[in-house]
Write a protein that holds these residues in place. Sequence first.
Motif, mmCIF file in Angstrom:
data_model
loop_
_atom_site.group_PDB
_atom_site.id
_atom_site.type_symbol
_atom_site.label_atom_id
_atom_site.label_comp_id
_atom_site.label_asym_id
_atom_site.label_seq_id
_atom_site.Cartn_x
_atom_site.Cartn_y
_atom_site.Cartn_z
ATOM 1 N N GLN A 77 0.772 -1.345 -0.128
ATOM 2 C CA GLN A 77 0.070 -0.009 -0.067
ATOM 3 C C GLN A 77 0.923 1.221 0.035
ATOM 4 O OE1 GLN A 77 -2.479 0.502 3.415
ATOM 5 N NE2 GLN A 77 -3.821 1.546 2.152
ATOM 6 N N SER A 81 1.118 4.027 -2.997
ATOM 7 C CA SER A 81 0.713 5.367 -2.940
ATOM 8 C C SER A 81 1.665 6.390 -3.455
ATOM 9 C CB SER A 81 0.869 5.804 -1.177
ATOM 10 O OG SER A 81 2.197 5.640 -0.700
ATOM 11 N N ARG A 82 2.677 5.875 -4.020
ATOM 12 C CA ARG A 82 3.617 6.718 -4.795
ATOM 13 C C ARG A 82 3.470 6.469 -6.377
ATOM 14 N NH1 ARG A 82 9.198 6.959 -1.543
ATOM 15 N NH2 ARG A 82 8.470 7.009 0.634
ATOM 16 N N GLY A 108 -8.271 5.060 -0.598
ATOM 17 C CA GLY A 108 -7.061 5.575 -1.214
ATOM 18 C C GLY A 108 -5.976 4.710 -1.911
ATOM 19 N N THR A 109 -6.365 3.314 -1.739
ATOM 20 C CA THR A 109 -5.456 2.224 -2.486
ATOM 21 C C THR A 109 -6.596 1.446 -3.252
ATOM 22 O OG1 THR A 109 -3.801 2.373 -1.067
ATOM 23 C CG2 THR A 109 -3.627 0.511 -2.453
ATOM 24 N N GLY A 116 -0.942 3.145 -8.949
ATOM 25 C CA GLY A 116 -1.577 3.203 -7.664
ATOM 26 C C GLY A 116 -2.416 2.216 -6.945
#
Length: 260
Positions: A77, A81-82, A108-109, A116
């Motif tokens: 995760q 996120s990068r 968010g993931t 992503g």
Amino acid sequence: MSSRPRAGTAAGRPGLEKRPDEVAAMFDGVARRYDITNTVLSAGRDSGWRMATADALDLRPGLRVLDLAAGTATSAQAFASRGAMVVACDFSLGMLRVGRQRLQRRPGTAVGAGAGAVTLVAGDGLALPFPDASFDRVTISFGLRNVVDVDACLAELARVTRPGGRLVVCEFSRPTWAPWRTVYLEYLMRALPGLARAVSSSPGSYVYLAESIRAWPDQPALATRIAGAGWTGVGWRNLTGGIVALHRAVRPPGAGARDH
């Protein structure tokens, strides 16, 4: 897979022979409280080690990353996120199941393919289910120590990495300052199992953890083994005084997929 112990091992934990069925069963047993146990036993340093691994991978949007021994996909995760396309691979179905649940609970993931996002895959580090040169980055955090054949796993990671791609191994290691090393080893064998009994769903497994860390090679010895598996430019960086080391290496440009 059977969790039945052999003579000489306690129920719920493998011996240092690291039989794959026993190791997988052990991680199935600790999966439910794995993340919180790691945070407690590392005094909260696990998050910093995870970020240092992401930095060492030099991640950029669109890179394809293999996170082997991904467990509950906590590191995967962080990599996603990068902007990376991350495959989280583990041979413990219990860990992957908990990982899928935690990713679905936390926004968010995405779970799936694409930049992503994290794809969860069941797989064995000695026979990865991926074609040659599939990934730009490969990494394994606190998992190489649990593989029955470390050299074969390192060679298999080289096989699935494109020429010029990067390896990062995050693993427990040897503190560099002798007095601190003595204190640390005493903590491993005495305090760690006791703390695990308070927070883990399978505290006996953390006796194996302490034993396996004590038996693991130091930083130069692991670097030699990484180079022997076909990687070049091998180096390492100590974290927390050498309790953990980040080993980095590159798949040689122009290397054939089967040259090791």
